[in-house]
Motif scaffolding. Structure first.
Motif, PDB file in Angstrom:
ATOM      1  N   LEU A   1       0.841  -1.153  -0.016  1.00 17.04           N
ATOM      2  CA  LEU A   1       0.068   0.000  -0.109  1.00 17.04           C
ATOM      3  C   LEU A   1       0.934   1.105   0.111  1.00 17.04           C
ATOM      4  CD1 LEU A   1      -2.991  -0.856   2.558  1.00 17.04           C
ATOM      5  CD2 LEU A   1      -3.023  -0.252   0.188  1.00 17.04           C
ATOM      6  N   CYS A   2       1.791   1.182   0.815  1.00 19.68           N
ATOM      7  CA  CYS A   2       2.756   2.452   0.831  1.00 19.68           C
ATOM      8  C   CYS A   2       3.398   2.628  -0.388  1.00 19.68           C
ATOM      9  CB  CYS A   2       3.768   2.309   2.077  1.00 19.68           C
ATOM     10  SG  CYS A   2       2.893   2.424   3.758  1.00 19.68           S
ATOM     11  N   SER A   3       4.129   1.441  -0.861  1.00 11.70           N
ATOM     12  CA  SER A   3       4.612   1.718  -2.180  1.00 11.70           C
ATOM     13  C   SER A   3       3.867   2.258  -3.336  1.00 11.70           C
ATOM     14  CB  SER A   3       5.037   0.343  -2.811  1.00 11.70           C
ATOM     15  OG  SER A   3       6.273  -0.219  -1.834  1.00 11.70           O
TER      16      SER A   3
ATOM     17  N   ILE B   1      -6.431  12.064  -5.412  1.00 12.38           N
ATOM     18  CA  ILE B   1      -5.550  12.172  -4.568  1.00 12.38           C
ATOM     19  C   ILE B   1      -6.185  11.736  -2.985  1.00 12.38           C
ATOM     20  CG2 ILE B   1      -4.131  13.774  -2.842  1.00 12.38           C
ATOM     21  CD1 ILE B   1      -3.594  15.431  -5.429  1.00 12.38           C
ATOM     22  N   GLY B   2      -7.502  12.182  -2.976  1.00 11.87           N
ATOM     23  CA  GLY B   2      -8.243  11.824  -1.879  1.00 11.87           C
ATOM     24  C   GLY B   2      -8.506  10.299  -1.632  1.00 11.87           C
ATOM     25  N   ARG B   3      -8.532   9.518  -2.671  1.00 11.60           N
ATOM     26  CA  ARG B   3      -8.780   8.118  -2.706  1.00 11.60           C
ATOM     27  C   ARG B   3      -7.532   7.457  -2.577  1.00 11.60           C
ATOM     28  NH1 ARG B   3     -10.739   5.305  -8.083  1.00 11.60           N
ATOM     29  NH2 ARG B   3     -10.788   3.592  -6.413  1.00 11.60           N
ATOM     30  N   ILE B   4      -6.472   8.169  -2.742  1.00  9.07           N
ATOM     31  CA  ILE B   4      -4.991   7.420  -2.393  1.00  9.07           C
ATOM     32  C   ILE B   4      -4.855   7.694  -0.917  1.00  9.07           C
ATOM     33  CG2 ILE B   4      -2.523   7.625  -2.650  1.00  9.07           C
ATOM     34  CD1 ILE B   4      -3.907   6.329  -5.155  1.00  9.07           C
TER      35      ILE B   4
ATOM     36  N   ASP C   1      -5.828  -0.474  -7.350  1.00  6.17           N
ATOM     37  CA  ASP C   1      -4.915  -1.418  -6.815  1.00  6.17           C
ATOM     38  C   ASP C   1      -4.918  -1.433  -5.334  1.00  6.17           C
ATOM     39  OD1 ASP C   1      -4.378  -1.943  -9.421  1.00  6.17           O
ATOM     40  OD2 ASP C   1      -2.616  -0.945  -9.544  1.00  6.17           O
ATOM     41  N   MET C   2      -5.091  -0.203  -4.484  1.00  4.22           N
ATOM     42  CA  MET C   2      -4.988   0.038  -3.067  1.00  4.22           C
ATOM     43  C   MET C   2      -6.365  -0.647  -2.340  1.00  4.22           C
ATOM     44  SD  MET C   2      -3.049   3.607  -2.749  1.00  4.22           S
ATOM     45  CE  MET C   2      -2.581   3.365  -0.893  1.00  4.22           C
ATOM     46  N   ALA C   3      -7.431  -0.322  -3.340  1.00  2.00           N
ATOM     47  CA  ALA C   3      -8.682  -1.311  -2.707  1.00  2.00           C
ATOM     48  C   ALA C   3      -8.639  -2.507  -2.873  1.00  2.00           C
ATOM     49  CB  ALA C   3      -9.716  -0.493  -3.851  1.00  2.00           C
ATOM     50  N   LYS C   4      -8.066  -3.033  -3.808  1.00  2.00           N
ATOM     51  CA  LYS C   4      -7.848  -4.671  -3.929  1.00  2.00           C
ATOM     52  C   LYS C   4      -6.910  -5.098  -2.920  1.00  2.00           C
ATOM     53  CE  LYS C   4      -8.219  -8.748  -6.223  1.00  2.00           C
ATOM     54  NZ  LYS C   4      -8.349  -9.702  -5.114  1.00  2.00           N
TER      55      LYS C   4
END
Length: 140
Positions: free
Chosen positions: A33-35, A133-136, A66-69
């Protein structure tokens, strides 16, 4: 014939080890996630003009997907994660959680610096980019 039995036993043992070692840990999820968040920050730092904002926004939305997954996969692996944490001593658990917190904080700081960069140029006026950006940030 004997060689085949030995090979089959080896294959079963290897498969068993592979299945055990495949359960991802909370550390692995956090690192991934951080990457992705740091990748988003790099994209933002390269974005300066209004006409770049939509393309970068599209890229950020893909990263957010991808982060959501990953977040979904992490929820599915919660039993393995809790078992891992259950095997830790109290000190190990506190250290583990502190490392994860620091890693997330580092990624968030990179994203905030990139967001400040966006604020200082034309791309920062894009609501689409702001939404991405908010989603990230939601996953940090």
């Amino acid at each position: 014939m004997k060689a085949r039995k030995i090979w089959n036993a080896f294959a079963v043992a290897t498969l068993g080890l592979g299945m055990v070692s495949c359960s991802p840990t909370e550390s692995e999820f956090t690192e991934k996630l951080c990457s992705l968040a740091e990748e988003a920050a790099e994209l933002l730092l390269d974005c300066k003009e209004w006409d770049e904002a939509i393309d970068v926004g599209d890229d950020l939305h893909e990263l957010a997907d991808d982060m959501a997954k990953l977040a979904e996969d992490c929820e599915k692996a919660i039993v393995a994660i809790l078992e891992e944490e259950g095997d830790m001593t109290e000190t190990e658990y506190k250290d583990h959680k502190e490392l994860l917190k620091k890693r997330r904080q580092h990624a968030l700081e990179a994203l905030q610096k990139a967001e400040a960069h966006i604020d200082a140029n034309e791309a920062g006026k894009s609501k689409y980019l702001r939404m991405a950006i908010g989603r990230i940030k939601k996953y940090l």
